[in-house]
Design a protein around this motif. Structure first.
Motif, PDB file in Angstrom:
ATOM      1  N   ALA A 269      21.591 -20.305 -71.507  1.00 46.34           N
ATOM      2  CA  ALA A 269      22.794 -20.323 -70.598  1.00 46.34           C
ATOM      3  C   ALA A 269      22.783 -21.363 -69.894  1.00 46.34           C
ATOM      4  O   ALA A 269      23.918 -21.962 -69.559  1.00 46.34           O
ATOM      5  CB  ALA A 269      22.596 -19.101 -69.801  1.00 46.34           C
ATOM      6  N   LEU A 296      36.339 -19.081 -70.249  1.00 45.86           N
ATOM      7  CA  LEU A 296      35.009 -18.827 -69.941  1.00 45.86           C
ATOM      8  C   LEU A 296      34.631 -17.496 -68.907  1.00 45.86           C
ATOM      9  O   LEU A 296      33.460 -16.802 -69.175  1.00 45.86           O
ATOM     10  CB  LEU A 296      34.305 -20.148 -69.421  1.00 45.86           C
ATOM     11  CG  LEU A 296      33.783 -21.124 -70.447  1.00 45.86           C
ATOM     12  CD1 LEU A 296      33.463 -22.463 -69.712  1.00 45.86           C
ATOM     13  CD2 LEU A 296      32.778 -20.708 -71.067  1.00 45.86           C
ATOM     14  N   GLU A 297      35.614 -17.510 -68.276  1.00 45.59           N
ATOM     15  CA  GLU A 297      35.043 -16.409 -67.295  1.00 45.59           C
ATOM     16  C   GLU A 297      35.230 -15.074 -67.683  1.00 45.59           C
ATOM     17  O   GLU A 297      35.075 -14.135 -67.209  1.00 45.59           O
ATOM     18  CB  GLU A 297      35.947 -16.722 -65.775  1.00 45.59           C
ATOM     19  CG  GLU A 297      35.388 -17.972 -64.984  1.00 45.59           C
ATOM     20  CD  GLU A 297      36.281 -18.251 -63.700  1.00 45.59           C
ATOM     21  OE1 GLU A 297      37.408 -17.556 -63.773  1.00 45.59           O
ATOM     22  OE2 GLU A 297      35.878 -19.110 -63.048  1.00 45.59           O
ATOM     23  N   VAL A 298      35.972 -14.973 -68.561  1.00 49.28           N
ATOM     24  CA  VAL A 298      36.180 -13.792 -69.460  1.00 49.28           C
ATOM     25  C   VAL A 298      34.809 -13.035 -69.638  1.00 49.28           C
ATOM     26  O   VAL A 298      34.863 -11.829 -69.780  1.00 49.28           O
ATOM     27  CB  VAL A 298      37.295 -13.731 -70.656  1.00 49.28           C
ATOM     28  CG1 VAL A 298      37.183 -12.582 -71.751  1.00 49.28           C
ATOM     29  CG2 VAL A 298      38.582 -14.102 -70.027  1.00 49.28           C
ATOM     30  N   LEU A 299      34.094 -13.966 -70.143  1.00 52.99           N
ATOM     31  CA  LEU A 299      32.557 -13.511 -70.671  1.00 52.99           C
ATOM     32  C   LEU A 299      32.185 -12.766 -69.334  1.00 52.99           C
ATOM     33  O   LEU A 299      31.120 -11.663 -69.851  1.00 52.99           O
ATOM     34  CB  LEU A 299      31.630 -14.576 -71.113  1.00 52.99           C
ATOM     35  CG  LEU A 299      32.375 -15.396 -72.360  1.00 52.99           C
ATOM     36  CD1 LEU A 299      31.277 -16.523 -72.505  1.00 52.99           C
ATOM     37  CD2 LEU A 299      32.065 -14.647 -73.483  1.00 52.99           C
ATOM     38  N   ALA A 300      32.396 -12.919 -68.350  1.00 53.97           N
ATOM     39  CA  ALA A 300      31.827 -12.343 -67.208  1.00 53.97           C
ATOM     40  C   ALA A 300      32.263 -10.827 -67.079  1.00 53.97           C
ATOM     41  O   ALA A 300      31.473  -9.968 -66.382  1.00 53.97           O
ATOM     42  CB  ALA A 300      32.086 -13.125 -65.936  1.00 53.97           C
ATOM     43  N   ILE A 302      32.875  -8.806 -69.426  1.00 51.28           N
ATOM     44  CA  ILE A 302      32.573  -7.937 -70.461  1.00 51.28           C
ATOM     45  C   ILE A 302      31.475  -6.925 -70.125  1.00 51.28           C
ATOM     46  O   ILE A 302      30.338  -7.672 -69.648  1.00 51.28           O
ATOM     47  CB  ILE A 302      32.119  -8.815 -71.813  1.00 51.28           C
ATOM     48  CG1 ILE A 302      33.517  -9.505 -72.274  1.00 51.28           C
ATOM     49  CG2 ILE A 302      31.584  -7.834 -72.834  1.00 51.28           C
ATOM     50  CD1 ILE A 302      33.167 -10.472 -73.557  1.00 51.28           C
ATOM     51  N   THR A 304      27.922  -5.053 -70.153  1.00 53.67           N
ATOM     52  CA  THR A 304      26.585  -5.355 -70.738  1.00 53.67           C
ATOM     53  C   THR A 304      26.220  -4.586 -72.019  1.00 53.67           C
ATOM     54  O   THR A 304      25.486  -5.134 -72.868  1.00 53.67           O
ATOM     55  CB  THR A 304      25.401  -5.459 -69.914  1.00 53.67           C
ATOM     56  OG1 THR A 304      25.252  -4.069 -69.278  1.00 53.67           O
ATOM     57  CG2 THR A 304      25.530  -6.275 -68.594  1.00 53.67           C
ATOM     58  N   TYR A 307      27.608  -6.413 -74.925  1.00 52.97           N
ATOM     59  CA  TYR A 307      26.630  -7.574 -75.115  1.00 52.97           C
ATOM     60  C   TYR A 307      25.454  -6.915 -75.962  1.00 52.97           C
ATOM     61  O   TYR A 307      24.844  -7.559 -76.908  1.00 52.97           O
ATOM     62  CB  TYR A 307      26.098  -8.396 -73.985  1.00 52.97           C
ATOM     63  CG  TYR A 307      27.058  -9.271 -73.416  1.00 52.97           C
ATOM     64  CD1 TYR A 307      27.442 -10.443 -74.192  1.00 52.97           C
ATOM     65  CD2 TYR A 307      27.697  -9.036 -72.287  1.00 52.97           C
ATOM     66  CE1 TYR A 307      28.222 -11.507 -73.775  1.00 52.97           C
ATOM     67  CE2 TYR A 307      28.778  -9.913 -71.849  1.00 52.97           C
ATOM     68  CZ  TYR A 307      28.827 -11.056 -72.522  1.00 52.97           C
ATOM     69  OH  TYR A 307      30.017 -11.951 -71.787  1.00 52.97           O
ATOM     70  N   ILE A 346      24.194 -15.914 -73.526  1.00 54.70           N
ATOM     71  CA  ILE A 346      25.725 -15.943 -73.722  1.00 54.70           C
ATOM     72  C   ILE A 346      26.534 -15.133 -72.579  1.00 54.70           C
ATOM     73  O   ILE A 346      27.409 -15.779 -71.931  1.00 54.70           O
ATOM     74  CB  ILE A 346      26.222 -15.199 -75.180  1.00 54.70           C
ATOM     75  CG1 ILE A 346      25.589 -16.167 -76.270  1.00 54.70           C
ATOM     76  CG2 ILE A 346      27.613 -14.934 -75.105  1.00 54.70           C
ATOM     77  CD1 ILE A 346      25.846 -15.575 -77.477  1.00 54.70           C
ATOM     78  N   MET A 347      25.808 -13.897 -72.304  1.00 50.38           N
ATOM     79  CA  MET A 347      26.468 -13.336 -70.902  1.00 50.38           C
ATOM     80  C   MET A 347      26.269 -14.205 -69.721  1.00 50.38           C
ATOM     81  O   MET A 347      27.242 -14.020 -68.877  1.00 50.38           O
ATOM     82  CB  MET A 347      25.742 -12.091 -70.762  1.00 50.38           C
ATOM     83  CG  MET A 347      25.954 -11.228 -69.555  1.00 50.38           C
ATOM     84  SD  MET A 347      25.018  -9.768 -69.119  1.00 50.38           S
ATOM     85  CE  MET A 347      23.591 -10.763 -68.399  1.00 50.38           C
ATOM     86  N   PRO A 350      28.994 -17.628 -67.971  1.00 53.27           N
ATOM     87  CA  PRO A 350      30.086 -17.956 -67.060  1.00 53.27           C
ATOM     88  C   PRO A 350      29.278 -18.191 -65.550  1.00 53.27           C
ATOM     89  O   PRO A 350      29.942 -18.430 -64.836  1.00 53.27           O
ATOM     90  CB  PRO A 350      30.745 -16.627 -67.186  1.00 53.27           C
ATOM     91  CG  PRO A 350      30.116 -15.766 -67.853  1.00 53.27           C
ATOM     92  CD  PRO A 350      29.371 -16.558 -68.914  1.00 53.27           C
TER      93      PRO A 350
END
Length: 485
Positions: A269, A296-300, A302, A304, A307, A346-347, A350
């Motif tokens: 990260a 990028l902030e879309v990942l935040a 999602i 857990t 993931y 990856i999580m 962001p």
């Protein structure tokens, strides 16, 4: 009366008070606001505050105190014979609350008459609750049923008294506000002072929450160490809980797994997130930035668990195809430290990239212009001026990502497995402190046993660990600021 309706009534009284106080102030000034000490809205706000704040404070205190009082009274009705071996009073009280809630739900559904509750026997009530689909873990005993009846009576009486007291206090506040409203009343001073105290109270919530977390852990942690030696907890290198006895509850395998997986996640990260932040803030054009930063902030956002599924179904099989028996032969299964570490990294991207981007953008443009004026290139300016200036904030972003990684559970459960071991091999399955906390507090755990209470000691250890990380980060930031300034 439902709590929602009580809140609506108080807010309605506040709205009435606002309009009435505003009109009363204008009337005392002869309809000319220039004769008022404060703007008319301040007189209305003063009335609204005097209605809402005392009433809601009483409501909050009552809601916190009533369960403590009811539980204290009802628990005194439970005879020692009801606390079976391997159980405790807390579990019996949980059954009492379930029975009381089940009776209320059955009455609301029309399956039981309110006047029949006192006449029905324990077996009849148990069968009625089961027919109504309510959760009843076993046959209710007469003592538990009597306690549930008392629980309902005290709760219903307390709710009635609370409703009356809150409405009376709101009306009293409305009366006081209207009585003191006149053209010479310093409403603005009172409102601004009240708002200042409200802001202080809001700022104190974080401190009180931290204190509450600490005290909620300390009691059960002390209780655990009274049943299990602290030397074995901190000195043993084996984690082998057994609810039948003979457990070895050494924390080091769990702590090692937590730190190892978090380290792998940060290796993924931090470089990616920091490089992405530098690109977005220094190189990307407006159109590219407008697209890349939200992406990028879309990942935040999602969950857990998604993931975790990604780690289990995609990352794990992909790594196994490269490092497994068909490849290098290092990896025996899809669940491993590296699987969870990559998915968790990856999580966390962001968290690092978004915060670092905002911090880099906050560096004054004059520092960039000065560097360019001295002949530095863009890359030299970034390395020698921008990143050093933004370093304290970047350290904070990395610390946030570290704390997030240490507290993660679902990705570890699905990606890393549940093996508690001390190993340097990133291709083996391991577990973390958080996953063991969940495991020890679920199922048929006896909350009077060290195998269940160990979860609180693990939680306290995590709290102290994250607190130490914060203190260390503050020390590094302050030391660097002294050198930089």
């Amino acid at each position: 009366m439902p709590l929602l309706w009580l809140i609506v009534i108080v807010l309605a009284l506040a709205a009435i008070g606002y309009v009435a106080a505003r009109g009363r102030a204008m009337k005392s000034a002869g309809g000319d606001s220039r004769h008022l000490h404060s703007l008319p809205s301040y007189y209305g706000s003063n009335a609204a505050i005097k209605v809402v704040v005392p009433a809601f404070l009483l409501l909050i205190v009552w809601l916190l105190a009533q369960p403590l009082y009811v539980n204290a009274v009802v628990s005194g009705m439970i005879p020692d014979t009801e606390v079976a071996e391997g159980s405790n009073l807390s579990l019996v009280m949980a059954e009492v609350r379930r029975a009381a809630d089940g009776i209320d739900n059955a009455i609301a559904a029309g399956l039981m008459r309110p006047d029949a509750v006192a006449d029905l026997g324990a077996s009849d009530v148990t069968q009625t609750l089961k027919d109504a689909g309510q959760i009843v873990t076993s046959e209710l005993t007469p003592a538990v049923l009597d306690a549930a009846r008392k629980f309902r009576v005290l709760n219903n009486s307390g709710t009635l008294y609370m409703t009356v007291a809150v409405i009376v206090l709101a009306l009293a506040g409305l009366g006081i506000a209207l009585r003191e409203t006149n053209k010479d009343f310093r409403a603005r001073n009172v409102v601004e002072t009240s708002i200042r105290y409200l802001l202080i109270a809001a700022a104190s919530i974080a401190i009180l929450t931290t204190v509450g977390i600490v005290f909620s852990l300390i009691g059960n942690t002390i209780r655990f160490f009274s049943l299990y030696p602290a030397g074995d907890f901190f000195g043993s290198l084996t984690w082998s809980p057994s609810f039948g006895g003979g457990s070895e509850l050494g924390i080091w395998p769990l702590l090692w797994g937590t730190l190892y997986i978090s380290f792998v996640a940060l290796l993924v990260a931090v470089p990616i997130g920091l490089f992405a932040a530098v690109y977005l803030s220094e190189y990307a054009g407006p159109k590219m930035r407008a697209f890349a930063k939200p992406a990028l902030e879309v990942l935040a956002g999602i969950p857990t668990i998604v993931y975790g599924l990604f780690a289990l179904l995609t990352v794990g099989p992909l790594l196994l195809s490269v490092f497994g028996s068909d490849g290098l032969g290092w990896m025996q299964g899809t669940r491993a430290v590296i699987t969870a570490g990559i998915a968790m990294g990856i999580m966390l991207i962001p968290f690092v990239s978004s915060l670092s981007d905002d911090i880099i953008n906050a560096v004054p443009q004059a520092m960039r212009d000065g560097s360019y004026g001295l002949g530095a290139t863009k890359s030299e300016t970034i390395k020698q001026v921008i990143l050093p200036a933004a370093l304290p904030g970047i350290v904070g972003a990395i610390l946030l990502a570290t704390s997030r990684a240490i507290g993660e559970t679902m990705i570890v459960v699905l990606g890393a497995g549940a093996a508690a071991k001390l190993s340097l091999n990133p291709f083996e399955a391991m577990t973390t402190v958080t996953t063991r906390i969940v495991s020890q507090l679920t199922g048929d755990a006896d909350f009077a046993s060290p195998e269940a209470l160990v979860a609180f000691a693990l939680g306290m250890t995590l709290f102290i660990l994250t607190l130490g990380l914060n203190v260390f980060a503050l020390y590094i930031v302050r030391k660097y600021r002294e050198q930089y300034e």
